[in-house]
Design a protein around this motif. Structure first.
Motif, PDB file in Angstrom:
ATOM      1  N   SER A  12      -0.357  -3.389   8.060  1.00 53.08           N
ATOM      2  CA  SER A  12       0.413  -3.990   9.577  1.00 53.08           C
ATOM      3  C   SER A  12       2.024  -3.441   9.573  1.00 53.08           C
ATOM      4  CB  SER A  12       0.460  -5.377  10.266  1.00 53.08           C
ATOM      5  OG  SER A  12      -0.880  -5.398  10.363  1.00 53.08           O
ATOM      6  N   THR A  13       2.688  -4.281   7.822  1.00 51.41           N
ATOM      7  CA  THR A  13       3.977  -3.230   8.054  1.00 51.41           C
ATOM      8  C   THR A  13       4.157  -1.891   8.086  1.00 51.41           C
ATOM      9  OG1 THR A  13       4.449  -5.305   6.513  1.00 51.41           O
ATOM     10  CG2 THR A  13       5.879  -3.887   6.025  1.00 51.41           C
TER      11      THR A  13
ATOM     12  N   ASP B 109       1.300  -9.481   5.524  1.00 49.11           N
ATOM     13  CA  ASP B 109       0.420  -8.006   5.802  1.00 49.11           C
ATOM     14  C   ASP B 109       0.369  -5.995   5.404  1.00 49.11           C
ATOM     15  OD1 ASP B 109      -1.704  -6.494   6.619  1.00 49.11           O
ATOM     16  OD2 ASP B 109      -2.030  -7.795   8.906  1.00 49.11           O
TER      17      ASP B 109
ATOM     18  N   ASP C 276       1.878   0.050   9.038  1.00 51.51           N
ATOM     19  CA  ASP C 276       1.495   0.789  10.678  1.00 51.51           C
ATOM     20  C   ASP C 276       3.012   0.086  11.478  1.00 51.51           C
ATOM     21  OD1 ASP C 276       0.178   2.120  12.659  1.00 51.51           O
ATOM     22  OD2 ASP C 276      -0.078  -0.201  13.677  1.00 51.51           O
TER      23      ASP C 276
ATOM     24  N   ALA D 271       5.190  -8.803  10.921  1.00 48.40           N
ATOM     25  CA  ALA D 271       4.380  -8.139   9.215  1.00 48.40           C
ATOM     26  C   ALA D 271       4.881  -8.857   8.600  1.00 48.40           C
ATOM     27  CB  ALA D 271       3.681  -6.681   9.863  1.00 48.40           C
TER      28      ALA D 271
ATOM     29  N   GLN E 295       8.630  -5.776  14.904  1.00 53.32           N
ATOM     30  CA  GLN E 295       6.797  -6.033  14.662  1.00 53.32           C
ATOM     31  C   GLN E 295       6.526  -5.888  13.545  1.00 53.32           C
ATOM     32  OE1 GLN E 295       5.151  -2.372  15.892  1.00 53.32           O
ATOM     33  NE2 GLN E 295       2.476  -3.377  15.267  1.00 53.32           N
TER      34      GLN E 295
END
Length: 83
Positions: free
Chosen positions: A49-50, A46, A52, A41, A37
């Motif tokens: 998102s990274t 992003d 997160d 990201a 994930q």
């Protein structure tokens, strides 16, 4: 009416070496999934998102480290000391 204990079969596994190894394996799989994930990201550039995904990995890594420590402690207890 008595409430059923749904975790009863896993209760015996919880403190055993097999249970700890199973927990470690599931934590390792979760870390691998979370790292994918993070990679996705980062490829999208992003940052939110990274961040997160990285924040989601931290508890997984911590739990894996705690399980490893328990396994190592059990190995030290089971090995006879030679003095």
């Amino acid at each position: 009416m008595a409430k059923k204990n749904r975790s009863a079969p896993a209760k015996g596994l919880r403190g055993s070496k097999a249970g700890l190894a199973l927990s470690l394996g599931s934590s390792a799989l979760a870390v691998i999934r979370a790292s994918k994930q993070v990679r996705r990201a980062r490829n999208r550039h992003d940052r939110l998102s990274t961040a997160d995904a990285v924040a989601g990995m931290l508890p997984l890594i911590t739990s894996a480290a705690l399980i490893l420590r328990q396994l190592r402690g059990r190995n030290r207890e089971n090995t006879p000391e030679t003095a």
